[in-house]
Write a protein that holds these residues in place. Structure first.
Motif, PDB file in Angstrom:
ATOM      1  N   UNK A 111     -28.017   2.780  44.827  1.00  0.00           N
ATOM      2  CA  UNK A 111     -27.700   1.636  43.986  1.00  0.00           C
ATOM      3  C   UNK A 111     -26.337   1.054  44.301  1.00  0.00           C
ATOM      4  N   UNK A 112     -25.785   0.328  43.326  1.00  0.00           N
ATOM      5  CA  UNK A 112     -24.498  -0.327  43.481  1.00  0.00           C
ATOM      6  C   UNK A 112     -23.415   0.428  42.738  1.00  0.00           C
ATOM      7  N   UNK A 113     -22.196   0.335  43.233  1.00  0.00           N
ATOM      8  CA  UNK A 113     -21.023   0.848  42.531  1.00  0.00           C
ATOM      9  C   UNK A 113     -19.877  -0.123  42.747  1.00  0.00           C
ATOM     10  N   UNK A 114     -18.823  -0.004  41.956  1.00  0.00           N
ATOM     11  CA  UNK A 114     -17.693  -0.924  42.049  1.00  0.00           C
ATOM     12  C   UNK A 114     -16.392  -0.145  42.040  1.00  0.00           C
ATOM     13  N   UNK A 115     -15.447  -0.599  42.852  1.00  0.00           N
ATOM     14  CA  UNK A 115     -14.089  -0.060  42.865  1.00  0.00           C
ATOM     15  C   UNK A 115     -13.123  -1.214  42.625  1.00  0.00           C
ATOM     16  N   UNK A 116     -12.032  -0.936  41.954  1.00  0.00           N
ATOM     17  CA  UNK A 116     -11.100  -2.007  41.620  1.00  0.00           C
ATOM     18  C   UNK A 116      -9.698  -1.696  42.113  1.00  0.00           C
ATOM     19  N   UNK A 117      -9.008  -2.759  42.524  1.00  0.00           N
ATOM     20  CA  UNK A 117      -7.627  -2.653  42.984  1.00  0.00           C
ATOM     21  C   UNK A 117      -6.830  -3.814  42.396  1.00  0.00           C
ATOM     22  N   UNK A 118      -5.539  -3.594  42.217  1.00  0.00           N
ATOM     23  CA  UNK A 118      -4.658  -4.640  41.706  1.00  0.00           C
ATOM     24  C   UNK A 118      -4.380  -5.628  42.832  1.00  0.00           C
ATOM     25  N   UNK A 119      -4.573  -6.919  42.543  1.00  0.00           N
ATOM     26  CA  UNK A 119      -4.356  -7.945  43.567  1.00  0.00           C
ATOM     27  C   UNK A 119      -2.873  -8.186  43.787  1.00  0.00           C
ATOM     28  N   UNK A 120      -2.123  -8.305  42.710  1.00  0.00           N
ATOM     29  CA  UNK A 120      -0.671  -8.432  42.800  1.00  0.00           C
ATOM     30  C   UNK A 120      -0.098  -8.092  41.446  1.00  0.00           C
ATOM     31  N   UNK A 121       1.122  -7.601  41.439  1.00  0.00           N
ATOM     32  CA  UNK A 121       1.784  -7.202  40.215  1.00  0.00           C
ATOM     33  C   UNK A 121       2.966  -8.125  39.936  1.00  0.00           C
ATOM     34  N   UNK A 122       3.162  -8.382  38.640  1.00  0.00           N
ATOM     35  CA  UNK A 122       4.324  -9.172  38.238  1.00  0.00           C
ATOM     36  C   UNK A 122       5.571  -8.312  38.366  1.00  0.00           C
ATOM     37  N   UNK A 123       6.550  -8.754  39.147  1.00  0.00           N
ATOM     38  CA  UNK A 123       7.768  -7.995  39.358  1.00  0.00           C
ATOM     39  C   UNK A 123       8.911  -8.601  38.556  1.00  0.00           C
ATOM     40  N   UNK A 124       9.604  -7.752  37.822  1.00  0.00           N
ATOM     41  CA  UNK A 124      10.752  -8.196  37.039  1.00  0.00           C
ATOM     42  C   UNK A 124      12.032  -7.909  37.816  1.00  0.00           C
ATOM     43  N   UNK A 125      13.048  -8.751  37.666  1.00  0.00           N
ATOM     44  CA  UNK A 125      14.303  -8.519  38.385  1.00  0.00           C
ATOM     45  C   UNK A 125      14.917  -7.176  38.021  1.00  0.00           C
ATOM     46  N   UNK A 126      15.475  -6.491  39.001  1.00  0.00           N
ATOM     47  CA  UNK A 126      16.099  -5.196  38.777  1.00  0.00           C
ATOM     48  C   UNK A 126      17.578  -5.379  38.464  1.00  0.00           C
ATOM     49  N   UNK A 127      18.064  -4.569  37.501  1.00  0.00           N
ATOM     50  CA  UNK A 127      19.489  -4.600  37.223  1.00  0.00           C
ATOM     51  C   UNK A 127      20.228  -3.681  38.195  1.00  0.00           C
ATOM     52  N   UNK A 128      21.551  -3.623  38.031  1.00  0.00           N
ATOM     53  CA  UNK A 128      22.375  -2.874  38.970  1.00  0.00           C
ATOM     54  C   UNK A 128      21.999  -1.406  39.011  1.00  0.00           C
ATOM     55  N   UNK A 129      21.812  -0.767  37.833  1.00  0.00           N
ATOM     56  CA  UNK A 129      21.548   0.653  37.797  1.00  0.00           C
ATOM     57  C   UNK A 129      20.167   0.985  38.364  1.00  0.00           C
TER      58      UNK A 129
END
Length: 207
Positions: A183-201
Motif C-alpha cells: 500500500x501507500x505510506x507517507x513521510x514528512x520533512x520540514x521545508x524551511x524553518x523560521x529563524x530568529x536573530x541570535x543575540x550576542x550570548x
C-alpha cells in the motif's frame, strides 16, 4: 632423499584429501554467497519504498482557518504540480492498488502497482466532518492496473483494492508519499524553518 612407495602413496592421498576439502570449502563459500545475494535481493524487493507523489499546503483565502490550497506533484523535482482547494485540518490521498504475491515480489521482482484516484480534505473531529463543508478532487488519470497473465490466469497478482493515507496539515511541511508492496505510506520533512536573530550570548556559545 628417496621415499618409499608407501610414503609417496600416503603423501598423494593426503594431497588428494586436502584438495577435496579445499574444493568442498569453495563450494560452500559459493553456495553461501548465492544465498546471501538472493536473500539481500529478496529483502530489498519486499521492503522497497518507491516514490509516488509529494504534497505541501498553504492557507487559502476563505472564511475558515481550515481552508487550504493543496499542491500535488508526481515528479521528484516538484517542477510540475497541480493545486487544489481542500477543506479540513487533514488531507487524504486515495489510490487503486494491485498487490503482487510475495513470492513474485521476492524472487521475480514483480512490483505492486497503483493509480492515484482522489485528493480531498478531512476533519479529525467527527462533529466537524458531519457539519462542515467538504471538497474532493478527482486526480485519476485513467490508468489501468494490469499484470502478466497466462490463459487469463494471473500468476503474479494477489489482490486489487483501494489504498488510502491521511495526515494532519502542517504549513512548511513536505509530505512525500511512497508505495510499498502492500500500500501507500507517507513521510514528512520540514521545508524551511523560521529563524530568529541570535543575540550576542547565543552566538558566543554556538546556539
Amino acid at each position: 632423499m628417496n621415499y618409499s612407495p608407501a610414503l609417496r602413496q600416503q603423501g598423494n592421498a593426503l594431497i588428494g584429501v586436502l584438495a577435496l576439502m579445499a574444493a568442498f570449502c569453495f563450494l560452500l563459500l559459493g553456495l553461501f554467497t548465492i544465498v546471501l545475494i538472493s536473500f539481500t535481493w529478496s529483502y530489498q524487493n519486499l521492503t522497497a519504498e518507491d516514490y509516488v507523489a509529494a504534497l505541501w499546503f498553504e492557507p487559502a483565502a476563505g472564511h475558515s482557518n481550515m481552508d487550504y490550497m493543496a499542491h500535488l506533484s508526481t515528479d521528484q523535482d516538484h517542477s510540475d504540480y497541480g493545486s487544489y482547494k481542500i477543506m479540513g485540518d487533514q488531507w487524504r490521498l486515495d489510490a487503486r492498488f494491485l498487490k503482487m504475491r510475495w513470492m513474485a515480489t521476492a524472487f521475480v521482482g514483480k512490483e505492486s502497482r497503483y493509480a492515484l484516484s482522489r485528493l480531498e480534505g478531512r476533519y479529525s473531529n467527527i462533529n466537524d466532518a458531519n457539519h462542515l463543508p467538504h471538497m474532493a478532487h478527482n486526480i485519476d488519470d485513467g490508468g489501468v492496473l494490469e499484470s502478466f497473465s497466462i490463459f487469463g490466469f494471473n500468476i503474479f497478482a494477489d489482490i486489487n483494492y483501494g489504498s488510502s493515507i491521511y495526515q494532519d496539515i502542517r504549513p512548511n511541511t513536505l509530505y512525500t508519499v511512497y508505495k510499498t508492496t502492500t500500500g501507500l505510506l507517507v513521510r514528512q520533512t520540514v521545508m524551511h524553518e523560521e529563524k530568529t536573530p541570535k543575540n550576542f550570548w547565543q552566538r558566543l556559545i554556538g546556539l
